[in-house]
Scaffold this motif. Structure first.
Motif, short mmCIF file in Angstrom:
data_model
loop_
_atom_site.label_atom_id
_atom_site.label_comp_id
_atom_site.label_asym_id
_atom_site.label_seq_id
_atom_site.Cartn_x
_atom_site.Cartn_y
_atom_site.Cartn_z
N UNK A 8 0.82 -1.22 0.00
CA UNK A 8 0.00 0.00 0.00
C UNK A 8 0.85 1.27 0.00
N UNK A 9 2.15 1.12 -0.22
CA UNK A 9 3.06 2.25 -0.11
C UNK A 9 2.71 3.41 -1.04
N UNK A 10 2.23 3.08 -2.26
CA UNK A 10 1.96 4.13 -3.23
C UNK A 10 0.53 4.65 -3.18
N UNK A 11 -0.30 4.07 -2.33
CA UNK A 11 -1.70 4.48 -2.26
C UNK A 11 -1.89 5.89 -1.69
N UNK A 12 -1.20 6.29 -0.62
CA UNK A 12 -1.42 7.65 -0.08
C UNK A 12 -1.24 8.78 -1.10
N UNK A 13 -0.18 8.77 -1.93
CA UNK A 13 -0.08 9.85 -2.94
C UNK A 13 -1.24 9.84 -3.92
N UNK A 14 -1.70 8.66 -4.33
CA UNK A 14 -2.83 8.58 -5.25
C UNK A 14 -4.10 9.10 -4.60
N UNK A 15 -4.40 8.64 -3.39
CA UNK A 15 -5.61 9.09 -2.69
C UNK A 15 -5.54 10.60 -2.45
N UNK A 16 -4.35 11.09 -2.12
CA UNK A 16 -4.16 12.53 -1.93
C UNK A 16 -4.52 13.30 -3.20
N UNK A 17 -4.13 12.77 -4.36
CA UNK A 17 -4.44 13.45 -5.63
C UNK A 17 -5.94 13.41 -5.93
N UNK A 18 -6.62 12.35 -5.48
CA UNK A 18 -8.07 12.27 -5.68
C UNK A 18 -8.78 13.27 -4.76
N UNK A 19 -8.33 13.36 -3.54
CA UNK A 19 -8.96 14.28 -2.59
C UNK A 19 -8.77 15.74 -2.99
N UNK A 20 -7.86 16.02 -3.89
CA UNK A 20 -7.63 17.38 -4.36
C UNK A 20 -8.36 17.68 -5.67
N UNK A 21 -9.30 16.82 -6.04
CA UNK A 21 -10.06 17.03 -7.27
C UNK A 21 -10.98 18.24 -7.17
N UNK A 22 -11.13 18.94 -8.27
CA UNK A 22 -12.06 20.08 -8.31
C UNK A 22 -13.51 19.61 -8.41
N UNK A 23 -13.72 18.36 -8.81
CA UNK A 23 -15.07 17.77 -8.84
C UNK A 23 -15.28 17.02 -7.52
N UNK A 24 -16.33 17.35 -6.76
CA UNK A 24 -16.44 16.83 -5.39
C UNK A 24 -17.21 15.52 -5.21
N UNK A 25 -17.95 15.08 -6.22
CA UNK A 25 -18.87 13.96 -6.01
C UNK A 25 -18.23 12.63 -6.43
N UNK A 26 -17.59 11.99 -5.49
CA UNK A 26 -16.92 10.72 -5.78
C UNK A 26 -16.72 9.95 -4.49
N UNK A 27 -16.43 8.66 -4.62
CA UNK A 27 -16.00 7.83 -3.51
C UNK A 27 -14.79 7.02 -3.98
N UNK A 28 -13.75 6.99 -3.16
CA UNK A 28 -12.55 6.23 -3.50
C UNK A 28 -12.62 4.87 -2.81
#
Length: 342
Positions: A8-28
């Motif tokens: 899971x080492x690379x997951x935090x950077x990916x999730x961080x990039x999703x949480x910074x999306x300009x579109x708010x309606x999503x679930x990871x």
């Protein structure tokens, strides 16, 4: 939807990039398959980490597992790998395409790293195929090929796919099935997803072994799409099917070299014509990459293309390994989206 296997080492950077999306309606949804724990160090109501009770050991099984755990009926599923990063406008751009009526959209895969000659060559290949298999097809009004990541589609469309093989060929199976159900498989060049590039010859060999094996394993799907296009008198399906049947580039080059040798004994003039055709390929490849990329490291790496050709030849003799194992390439570049955008 993100699949992670053993790490899971690379997951935090990916999730961080999703949480910074300009579109708010999503679930990871993160599937932590065969991982020691489900802790990614991020707690957020829109992030769900799923840990299967038994090891799944296949991307397709991980996706199916995540779908079964969805907390609500989502409209669209976006499939990502653990080493990906999303541009902040990624979901906003995708939302615009689905609002226009598209049911499946491939996004623009770019390099997360260009820190070695092989990584640059891998990135150059992305630019080339993004141009000929995606951008130009969209301009011609034809369906684009998909990658194994960064593909977004209606959840109901994904559920229509029935898998019989779980090792390799994930993207080939998806596109062969859905292209017959929708008017157009779109390409969103403005929706950027960053992918870790391989950084050694050995990793390239493993990757190409997997790809070549998948080409032969799913060869029949190309005929099926092509035949369906003929029956329906649908030029999009005919063209798409022909491209699914197209051999990997190194095989096409190898066949061209055989034609040069064979025609030397038949008619030397034909050999010269074949040599001219073969010479046009590196020139075309270089021109496309130079237009699509402004990174001098990627352009200068093209002098090593013969090394890629030799690696792929070696990969041909190892394709049986891909039937027994996924031949996963390791990813270890822990980079955040800010590092790329700056």
């Amino acid at each position: 939807m993100v699949t992670a296997h053993k790490n899971l080492e690379l997951i935090p950077p990916l999730v961080d990039s999703v949480l910074k999306q300009t579109y708010p309606h999503y679930t990871v949804y993160v599937v932590a398959d065969a991982c020691e724990s489900a802790d990614i160090g991020i707690t957020h109501p829109q992030v769900k980490v799923l840990m299967p009770a038994t090891h799944l050991n296949a991307k397709i099984r991980s996706i199916d597992f995540a779908i079964q755990q969805f907390e609500k009926e989502h409209d669209v599923i976006v499939i990502l790998d653990a080493d990906n990063l999303l541009h902040p406008d990624y979901l906003q751009v995708l939302n615009g395409y689905f609002a226009k009526g598209y049911r499946a959209v491939q996004t623009n895969m770019l390099a997360k790293n260009t820190d070695s000659a092989y990584a640059c060559l891998d990135a150059a290949g992305n630019y080339f195929y993004n141009f000929i298999d995606r951008r130009m097809r969209m301009e011609l009004g034809c369906s684009a090929n998909i990658w194994g990541l960064g593909i977004a589609m209606e959840l109901s469309l994904y559920r229509s796919i029935i898998y019989r093989n779980f090792l390799g060929g994930f993207d080939k199976k998806i596109q062969a099935d859905i292209v017959k159900q929708i008017p157009l498989l779109a390409y969103a060049e403005e929706a950027k997803v960053y992918d870790e590039k391989i950084d050694s010859g050995e990793a390239m060999e493993r990757q190409r072994t997997r790809w070549i094996n998948a080409y032969f394993k799913y060869f029949a799907y190309g005929w099926d799409v092509f035949a369906t296009g003929l029956r329906r008198m649908n030029r999009n399906l005919v063209y798409f099917g022909l491209n699914l049947l197209r051999p990997p580039l190194f095989m096409q080059i190898g066949a061209g070299l055989l034609m040069v040798v064979a025609n030397f004994w038949i008619n030397p003039a034909y050999s010269i014509a074949w040599l001219a055709i073969l010479a046009s390929f590196p020139l075309t490849f270089f021109a496309i990459v130079a237009i699509m990329s402004r990174d001098r490291r990627i352009i200068s790496s093209l002098v090593w293309l013969p090394a890629v050709f030799l690696r792929q030849l070696k990969a041909v003799f190892q394709i049986r390994k891909a039937n027994r194992s996924f031949l996963q390439t390791s990813n270890n570049k822990r980079i955040y989206i800010e590092d790329i955008l700056k």
